[in-house]
Design an enzyme around this catalytic site. Structure first.
Site, PDB file in Angstrom:
ATOM      1  N   GLY A  12       0.835  -1.194   0.000  1.00  0.00           N
ATOM      2  CA  GLY A  12       0.000   0.000   0.000  1.00  0.00           C
ATOM      3  C   GLY A  12       0.872   1.247   0.000  1.00  0.00           C
ATOM      4  O   GLY A  12       2.023   1.228   0.421  1.00  0.00           O
ATOM      5  N   GLY A  54       4.384   7.436   2.953  1.00  0.00           N
ATOM      6  CA  GLY A  54       5.349   6.495   2.397  1.00  0.00           C
ATOM      7  C   GLY A  54       4.666   5.236   1.902  1.00  0.00           C
ATOM      8  O   GLY A  54       3.514   5.272   1.472  1.00  0.00           O
ATOM      9  N   ASP A  64      -7.063  11.298  13.145  1.00  0.00           N
ATOM     10  CA  ASP A  64      -7.108  11.107  11.687  1.00  0.00           C
ATOM     11  C   ASP A  64      -7.932   9.868  11.335  1.00  0.00           C
ATOM     12  O   ASP A  64      -7.510   9.022  10.543  1.00  0.00           O
ATOM     13  CB  ASP A  64      -5.696  10.987  11.137  1.00  0.00           C
ATOM     14  N   LYS A  84       6.399  -0.260   7.365  1.00  0.00           N
ATOM     15  CA  LYS A  84       6.050   1.099   6.944  1.00  0.00           C
ATOM     16  C   LYS A  84       7.334   1.898   6.744  1.00  0.00           C
ATOM     17  O   LYS A  84       8.125   2.059   7.679  1.00  0.00           O
ATOM     18  CB  LYS A  84       5.169   1.741   8.015  1.00  0.00           C
ATOM     19  N   GLY A  86       0.840   5.705   0.634  1.00  0.00           N
ATOM     20  CA  GLY A  86       0.139   6.848   1.216  1.00  0.00           C
ATOM     21  C   GLY A  86       1.023   8.066   1.159  1.00  0.00           C
ATOM     22  O   GLY A  86       2.135   8.035   0.629  1.00  0.00           O
ATOM     23  N   GLY A  87       0.533   9.166   1.730  1.00  0.00           N
ATOM     24  CA  GLY A  87       1.318  10.386   1.729  1.00  0.00           C
ATOM     25  C   GLY A  87       2.581  10.254   2.547  1.00  0.00           C
ATOM     26  O   GLY A  87       3.587  10.894   2.267  1.00  0.00           O
ATOM     27  N   VAL A 118       3.964   0.812   2.436  1.00  0.00           N
ATOM     28  CA  VAL A 118       3.943  -0.334   3.333  1.00  0.00           C
ATOM     29  C   VAL A 118       4.334  -1.566   2.526  1.00  0.00           C
ATOM     30  O   VAL A 118       3.719  -1.868   1.497  1.00  0.00           O
ATOM     31  CB  VAL A 118       2.546  -0.538   3.959  1.00  0.00           C
TER      32      VAL A 118
END
Length: 471
Positions: free
Chosen positions: A203, A208, A321, A224, A205-206, A210
């Site tokens: 996966g 970094g 969040d 991560k 994301g902003g 995974v």
């Protein structure tokens, strides 16, 4: 008067040439006139005999030619320092032991070059070869040690830059921490992810990526890894370690350890295999992929995790969040709350945090946005947005709808007021859920989305209401 007339007497032996006489000599010696140590010289109509060089006498007698002792006749035959020794037909010059005659005869006897014994040569070869091997091994070891020293220094610098000392201080100060997380070494994580091969990315994301990896003991983990390193991102990684070290809940992601000795910090989690809630609700090909039963259980799992954070952990924790991309699903579609980078622990005697606004547009509590004061009810608001996502299958903010319908919360509240709730439900929810269940579920979501935070329920109250609704 007598006259003297000069006369030249010339004579030869035999009539044959030297060559012919020598050929005949192979068979018989009767006609060949030359004795030992002689030379045959061709002459007119025959041949003559003469003594060989170094001999003197009558060459026509068998032993008429005698050896000349040159060493007696001359004292300058040999160079200075050499002794003359007579030999049959010749002589030799002998220098003292360790010397030899100079070829130019100018320097007399010169010293011999020392002759090194074979054993000495072999010994020297062994010593030289051994020395060369020792030097080579020493060079390799020195290079290896230097490389290790540089790596250790680089790791120490990375550890410091990535907040390692800060992490140690904060973990030590957390009296309620479950236990120290494991410190992983770089080599172990590189082996687990095939040197962070792009094919292992599970996966993005902003923050970094995974990576899915397998440790030496066979455990499957999620690693991560930040994209870049900056002070804000490092503080989020450290904060996540500190927060998760205090937590032990089945619906909250389990932190196994960290590695801060790399260029970018790494966090190691228990692997959750089934992607994010957002993926199953919104991504193409997954429309209506979740049953109403699964959605309801997911809502209850998330609520239970947030209630634990707010009131059951050692210190109250605000997630800050909550959104569908931060909710992971396991193989049984049980929800796991993740991503605690901007979460905060607060003392039990405090009700809010005064912080600059952080979070995701579409999930942000409007009250927090205006006052910069984040409370547990701010998490409740974000949870309410997730409930509406579960009902409608729509994103919190749409990029393809008309302006008045872009914001999911506003569209939902308007539909409830105008009694259009069942028109905005996802097809599978409308087909599987009972109307009274959907109505109660929507009422709970509406309460979570109240503009006034004090009018929202606590997460503990949300869990109670969902439990009642389920039974």
């Amino acid at each position: 008067m007598d006259h003297e007339i000069p006369v030249r007497l010339s004579w030869v032996v035999g009539k044959n040439s030297c060559k012919e006489n020598l050929e005949q000599r192979n068979f018989t010696n009767s006609s060949y006139a030359c004795g030992r140590n002689t030379e045959c010289v061709d002459h007119d109509m025959g041949y003559l005999c003469r003594c060989s060089r170094g001999y003197r006498g009558n060459p026509y007698l068998l032993n008429g030619c005698k050896d000349i002792d040159e060493c007696r006749t001359s004292t300058k035959l040999c160079p200075k320092g050499a002794v003359c020794k007579n030999m049959p037909g010749n002589f030799s010059c002998i220098c003292p032991t360790g010397y030899h005659p100079d070829a130019t005869r100018e320097n007399g006897c010169v010293r011999d070059r020392p002759q090194v014994p074979l054993a000495t040569i072999v010994s020297l070869g062994i010593v030289f070869g051994t020395s060369l091997v020792v030097i080579l091994i020493s060079t390799i070891l020195c290079g290896w040690r230097l490389r290790k020293r540089r790596q250790a220094k680089a790791r120490e610098l990375f550890f410091k830059r990535n907040g390692g000392f800060l992490l140690q201080q904060q973990i030590a100060s957390q009296k309620g921490a479950i236990g120290k997380t494991k410190i992983f070494v770089t080599e172990e994580l590189e082996r687990a992810t095939d040197n962070f091969n792009a094919s292992r990315i599970h996966g993005n994301g902003g923050f970094g990526s995974v990576y899915k990896g397998m440790l030496a003991d066979g455990r499957i983990v999620g690693i991560k890894r930040a994209h870049v390193v900056n002070e804000n991102q490092v503080s989020q990684f450290i904060n996540e370690v500190v927060i998760l070290s205090q937590i032990n809940h089945r619906n909250i992601v389990k932190l196994l350890g960290s590695c801060l000795e790399t260029e970018v910090p790494l966090l190691i989690f228990e692997f959750v295999s089934n992607g994010t809630l957002s993926y199953h609700l919104h991504d193409e090909g997954h429309v209506s992929s979740l049953s109403w039963e699964s959605r309801f259980r997911i809502a209850l799992d998330i609520a239970g995790a947030l209630a634990y954070l707010h009131s059951a952990a050692y210190t109250s924790i605000f997630h800050r969040d909550v959104k569908s991309t931060n909710i992971l699903l396991d193989e049984n579609y049980r929800a796991i709350v993740a991503d605690f980078g901007i979460s905060r622990s607060i003392p039990t005697d405090r009700t809010h945090l005064t912080r600059e606004v952080h979070g995701t547009f579409g999930y942000l509590d409007p009250e927090y946005f205006q006052s910069n004061q984040f409370t547990e009810k701010s998490d409740v608001y974000s949870f309410g947005v997730v409930l509406v996502e579960l009902l409608t299958g729509e994103k919190a903010v749409s990029s393809i709808k008309f302006e008045e319908e872009k914001n999911l919360v506003m569209n939902f509240i308007s539909a409830v007021k105008e009694n259009r709730l069942f028109q905005i439900l996802e097809a599978r929810v409308a087909m599987e859920a009972k109307k009274d269940e959907v109505s109660e579920f929507a009422k709970l979501a509406r309460r979570c989305l109240k503009l006034n935070g004090k009018k929202r329920p606590t997460m503990k109250e949300v869990v109670i209401e969902l439990e009642k609704l389920r039974t």
